[in-house]
Design an enzyme around this catalytic site. Structure first.
Site, PDB file in Angstrom:
ATOM      1  N   SER A 108       0.695  -1.006   0.136  1.00  0.00           N
ATOM      2  CA  SER A 108      -0.101   0.029   0.079  1.00  0.00           C
ATOM      3  C   SER A 108       0.914   1.224   0.022  1.00  0.00           C
ATOM      4  CB  SER A 108      -0.853   0.069   0.971  1.00  0.00           C
ATOM      5  OG  SER A 108      -1.764  -1.253   1.277  1.00  0.00           O
ATOM      6  N   ARG A 154       1.247   7.782   5.842  1.00  0.00           N
ATOM      7  CA  ARG A 154       0.359   6.829   6.701  1.00  0.00           C
ATOM      8  C   ARG A 154      -0.975   7.618   6.952  1.00  0.00           C
ATOM      9  NH1 ARG A 154       0.670   2.485   9.309  1.00  0.00           N
ATOM     10  NH2 ARG A 154       2.859   2.336   8.705  1.00  0.00           N
ATOM     11  N   HIS A 202      -2.618   6.564   3.937  1.00  0.00           N
ATOM     12  CA  HIS A 202      -3.236   5.010   3.855  1.00  0.00           C
ATOM     13  C   HIS A 202      -4.265   4.790   4.906  1.00  0.00           C
ATOM     14  CE1 HIS A 202      -2.072   1.158   6.191  1.00  0.00           C
ATOM     15  NE2 HIS A 202      -2.032   0.819   5.035  1.00  0.00           N
TER      16      HIS A 202
END
Lengths: 215, 215
Positions: free
Chosen positions: A18, A41, A44
């Site tokens: 990812s 992040r 994500h």
């Protein structure tokens, strides 16, 4: 059942894959090396590339957050959701802990008695903590404004403030206020943010602290 | 400290005012009356108007979700964050409860023994529940795919599946699979979603059920 073609990625490798995809889609944009893992992040956790533009870091904010973690800090969140999302296992390795005062019965009682919001009383609790503190606000602009007032009055000295409340009423204003404060901060400018974003930023710092510790 | 001009909105009125703003910004778009509160609450939790386009409802999904809640359903989430975000106080008024099996030690142990993911074992636990079930997946596409397989095999009969995992690997595919299934569903098409979105959809249904109950 319809046949679907799933990508063959082992569960343990999904996060890495990812992050690769996010890196590819960010293309040739260049971010400071310490900020990039935080930005990635947050994307994500939201699949929202707006955060590549929204996130604002004061100088040295990531470094100061990592130092606080290594110093065994308390991470104070303004929601149980953000509390749930913080990786306590990693935090505890550094001797730290996470707390959320918002749903404490005594906070509610004191707020009622004094005619204040629970957010206000929670921030006063946070200001009274010993040791390094990271304040992560993903929901309540009132909490963030109260925290700024306490800092302005010299009553609260957090090592880092993660200011990412989400919403439509006083959210933008609370974040613009934090941006003017002389305190290390990471802010999602504009309306966007949330408990998931607050937790993701905490975790990005925790994982960087862990990686540093291993080096 | 910089003087900021905050909107004078009483804490209790902030949510109502936020929903008004969201309604104004949605403009002249028309949504089915039962879906609108779900769409608005997801935008409220994310400040992301993409959800006005992303959210897909099977026919009668909202009604079936509300019926499940009134029947004292169990809401099964795939993360502790989504579990934290569900309004348990309202759910319990209807005799329902929320559960998340993902971090149960016996789920982890069984997954290890069988060489399966925790998501798989969690979905099997969900399938074994008595009474009405709303499954809310905000994170793990593996959980959603496994749930679809169990439904296809006639082993799992949830009253509603909220399919809103977020991310970059097998997320879109898992949601497209759910869209083909003959089960009531609410799906955030594409990459976006998350534990906050899953909880917001549950809460939108809970508040509609409460409003109905008061009428």
């Amino acid at each position: 059942m319809k046949k679907i073609q799933l990508q063959r990625v082992a569960p343990a490798d999904i996060e890495e894959r990812s992050m690769e995809i996010i890196g590819q889609e960010l293309g040739e944009r260049v971010f400071p090396a310490d900020q990039l893992p935080v930005i990635k992040r947050v994307i994500h956790t939201s699949a929202d590339f707006d955060y590549a533009d929204n996130l604002v870091f004061s100088a040295g904010a990531v470094e100061q957050g990592i130092a606080a973690i290594k110093g065994g800090c308390t991470i104070v969140t303004d929601t149980q959701m953000a509390f749930s999302g913080v990786n306590k296992r990693v935090l505890e390795k550094f001797g730290g802990k996470a707390v959320c005062f918002m749903s404490d019965p005594d906070v509610a009682a004191e707020a009622r008695e004094r005619g204040e919001t629970r957010a206000t009383v929670s921030m006063e609790r946070a200001a009274a903590l010993e040791g390094p503190v990271i304040l992560a606000v993903g929901n309540a602009p009132t909490a963030l404004v109260r925290a700024c007032q306490l800092m302005d009055e010299g009553k609260f000295h957090p090592d880092l403030v993660i200011g990412v409340p989400v919403g439509f009423v006083n959210v933008v204003e609370s974040k613009e206020l934090l941006l003017t404060m002389d305190v290390p901060h990471i802010v999602a400018r504009g309306r966007k943010g949330g408990s998931n974003v607050a937790a993701a930023i905490c975790n990005a710092l925790l994982y960087q602290a862990s990686n540093n510790a291993r080096e």
